[in-house]
Design a protein around this motif. Structure first.
Motif, PDB file in Angstrom:
ATOM      1  N   THR A  21       7.164 -71.033  52.111  1.00  0.00           N
ATOM      2  CA  THR A  21       6.194 -70.691  52.418  1.00  0.00           C
ATOM      3  C   THR A  21       6.044 -69.094  51.418  1.00  0.00           C
ATOM      4  O   THR A  21       6.629 -67.784  51.078  1.00  0.00           O
ATOM      5  N   VAL A  22       4.525 -69.363  50.874  1.00  0.00           N
ATOM      6  CA  VAL A  22       4.448 -68.897  49.865  1.00  0.00           C
ATOM      7  C   VAL A  22       2.863 -67.443  50.566  1.00  0.00           C
ATOM      8  O   VAL A  22       2.514 -68.289  50.503  1.00  0.00           O
ATOM      9  N   THR A  23       3.239 -66.240  50.436  1.00  0.00           N
ATOM     10  CA  THR A  23       2.094 -65.188  51.155  1.00  0.00           C
ATOM     11  C   THR A  23       2.046 -64.417  50.626  1.00  0.00           C
ATOM     12  O   THR A  23       2.885 -63.047  49.565  1.00  0.00           O
ATOM     13  N   GLY A  24       0.560 -63.179  50.292  1.00  0.00           N
ATOM     14  CA  GLY A  24       0.200 -62.206  50.135  1.00  0.00           C
ATOM     15  C   GLY A  24      -0.221 -62.641  48.344  1.00  0.00           C
ATOM     16  O   GLY A  24      -0.270 -63.611  48.278  1.00  0.00           O
ATOM     17  N   ARG A  25      -0.173 -61.465  48.182  1.00  0.00           N
ATOM     18  CA  ARG A  25       0.403 -61.418  46.896  1.00  0.00           C
ATOM     19  C   ARG A  25       1.028 -61.658  45.933  1.00  0.00           C
ATOM     20  O   ARG A  25       2.383 -61.279  45.995  1.00  0.00           O
ATOM     21  N   VAL A  26       1.140 -62.254  44.968  1.00  0.00           N
ATOM     22  CA  VAL A  26       2.036 -63.670  44.004  1.00  0.00           C
ATOM     23  C   VAL A  26       2.183 -62.570  42.708  1.00  0.00           C
ATOM     24  O   VAL A  26       1.259 -62.307  41.872  1.00  0.00           O
ATOM     25  N   SER A  27       3.092 -62.158  41.927  1.00  0.00           N
ATOM     26  CA  SER A  27       3.168 -61.341  40.813  1.00  0.00           C
ATOM     27  C   SER A  27       4.079 -62.244  40.191  1.00  0.00           C
ATOM     28  O   SER A  27       5.053 -62.588  40.628  1.00  0.00           O
ATOM     29  N   ARG A  28       4.348 -61.705  38.607  1.00  0.00           N
ATOM     30  CA  ARG A  28       5.318 -61.960  37.711  1.00  0.00           C
ATOM     31  C   ARG A  28       6.440 -61.830  37.875  1.00  0.00           C
ATOM     32  O   ARG A  28       7.508 -62.328  38.398  1.00  0.00           O
ATOM     33  N   ALA A  29       6.777 -60.479  39.352  1.00  0.00           N
ATOM     34  CA  ALA A  29       7.851 -60.390  38.869  1.00  0.00           C
ATOM     35  C   ALA A  29       8.542 -60.784  40.576  1.00  0.00           C
ATOM     36  O   ALA A  29      10.014 -60.791  40.430  1.00  0.00           O
ATOM     37  N   VAL A  30       7.720 -61.403  41.675  1.00  0.00           N
ATOM     38  CA  VAL A  30       8.437 -62.386  42.685  1.00  0.00           C
ATOM     39  C   VAL A  30       8.697 -63.359  41.948  1.00  0.00           C
ATOM     40  O   VAL A  30       9.421 -64.418  43.206  1.00  0.00           O
ATOM     41  N   VAL A  31       8.514 -64.065  41.022  1.00  0.00           N
ATOM     42  CA  VAL A  31       8.644 -65.333  40.527  1.00  0.00           C
ATOM     43  C   VAL A  31      10.080 -65.734  40.964  1.00  0.00           C
ATOM     44  O   VAL A  31      10.314 -66.642  41.290  1.00  0.00           O
ATOM     45  N   PRO A  32      10.801 -65.222  40.256  1.00  0.00           N
ATOM     46  CA  PRO A  32      12.484 -65.636  40.307  1.00  0.00           C
ATOM     47  C   PRO A  32      13.084 -65.987  41.200  1.00  0.00           C
ATOM     48  O   PRO A  32      13.295 -66.370  42.139  1.00  0.00           O
ATOM     49  N   ASP A  33      12.581 -64.588  42.544  1.00  0.00           N
ATOM     50  CA  ASP A  33      12.737 -64.397  43.433  1.00  0.00           C
ATOM     51  C   ASP A  33      12.522 -66.396  44.329  1.00  0.00           C
ATOM     52  O   ASP A  33      13.314 -66.730  45.090  1.00  0.00           O
ATOM     53  N   LEU A  34      10.925 -66.511  44.302  1.00  0.00           N
ATOM     54  CA  LEU A  34      11.059 -67.850  44.643  1.00  0.00           C
ATOM     55  C   LEU A  34      11.550 -69.100  44.695  1.00  0.00           C
ATOM     56  O   LEU A  34      11.880 -69.439  45.079  1.00  0.00           O
ATOM     57  N   CYS A  35      11.967 -68.931  43.073  1.00  0.00           N
ATOM     58  CA  CYS A  35      12.216 -70.020  42.655  1.00  0.00           C
ATOM     59  C   CYS A  35      14.138 -69.821  43.173  1.00  0.00           C
ATOM     60  O   CYS A  35      14.936 -71.396  43.538  1.00  0.00           O
ATOM     61  N   ALA A  36      14.415 -69.306  43.689  1.00  0.00           N
ATOM     62  CA  ALA A  36      15.802 -68.767  44.075  1.00  0.00           C
ATOM     63  C   ALA A  36      15.811 -69.522  45.608  1.00  0.00           C
ATOM     64  O   ALA A  36      17.012 -69.654  45.969  1.00  0.00           O
ATOM     65  N   ARG A  37      14.334 -69.066  46.135  1.00  0.00           N
ATOM     66  CA  ARG A  37      15.094 -69.220  47.496  1.00  0.00           C
ATOM     67  C   ARG A  37      14.750 -71.381  48.212  1.00  0.00           C
ATOM     68  O   ARG A  37      15.364 -71.935  48.380  1.00  0.00           O
TER      69      ARG A  37
END
Length: 142
Positions: A21-37
């Motif tokens: 589940t992806v919520t809120g404002r997505v910045s480039r800084a959170v992309v690696p964390d999303l990929c890891a999840r």
């Protein structure tokens, strides 16, 4: 007060419930964390090799102001899923994100679920997810 655990996202395969589940404002800084999840979720589900047509669902209905950073996240998540033998399927896709995916040519790379994108749709209660933990169900319409 107690809450019953909901069965998950509507339309998610109960036998293979890989969901992000992806919520809120997505910045480039959170992309690696999303990929890891997503990698962790796919690794946990790898008891057997994924069958043909295996899908990893990603609910993007809670994103705020879809932009190219979100498109970048979707592209990277699709690559993570594909490397593991899955297809990324986006659920509850806002119209703005659909338009951006079409514009950059990614609409053919990820599967887009054919369901209403609006929050609070009848018969589609959701869950609030924060840092990977489900906190409480959101009540559906009366």
């Amino acid at each position: 007060m107690t809450f019953a655990r909901l069965g998950g996202l509507p339309g998610v395969d109960a036998e293979n419930p890989i969901a992000l589940t992806v919520t809120g404002r997505v910045s480039r800084a959170v992309v690696p964390d999303l990929c890891a999840r997503l990698e962790r979720a796919l690794a946990a589900a790898r008891g057997a090799a994924p069958g043909p047509g295996a899908v990893a669902d990603c609910d993007v209905g809670g994103v705020v102001r879809p932009d190219l950073a979100l498109v970048d996240a979707v592209a990277r998540l699709a690559l993570v899923a594909r490397r593991s033998g899955y297809t990324l399927r986006l659920r509850r896709v806002p119209p703005e994100l659909r338009a951006l995916l079409d514009l950059v040519g990614l609409a053919d790379v990820v599967a887009l679920a054919q369901e209403p994108a609006g929050p609070g749709e009848p018969g589609e209660p959701g869950e609030i997810e924060d840092s990977g933990e489900t906190r409480a169900p959101v009540p559906g319409p009366p």
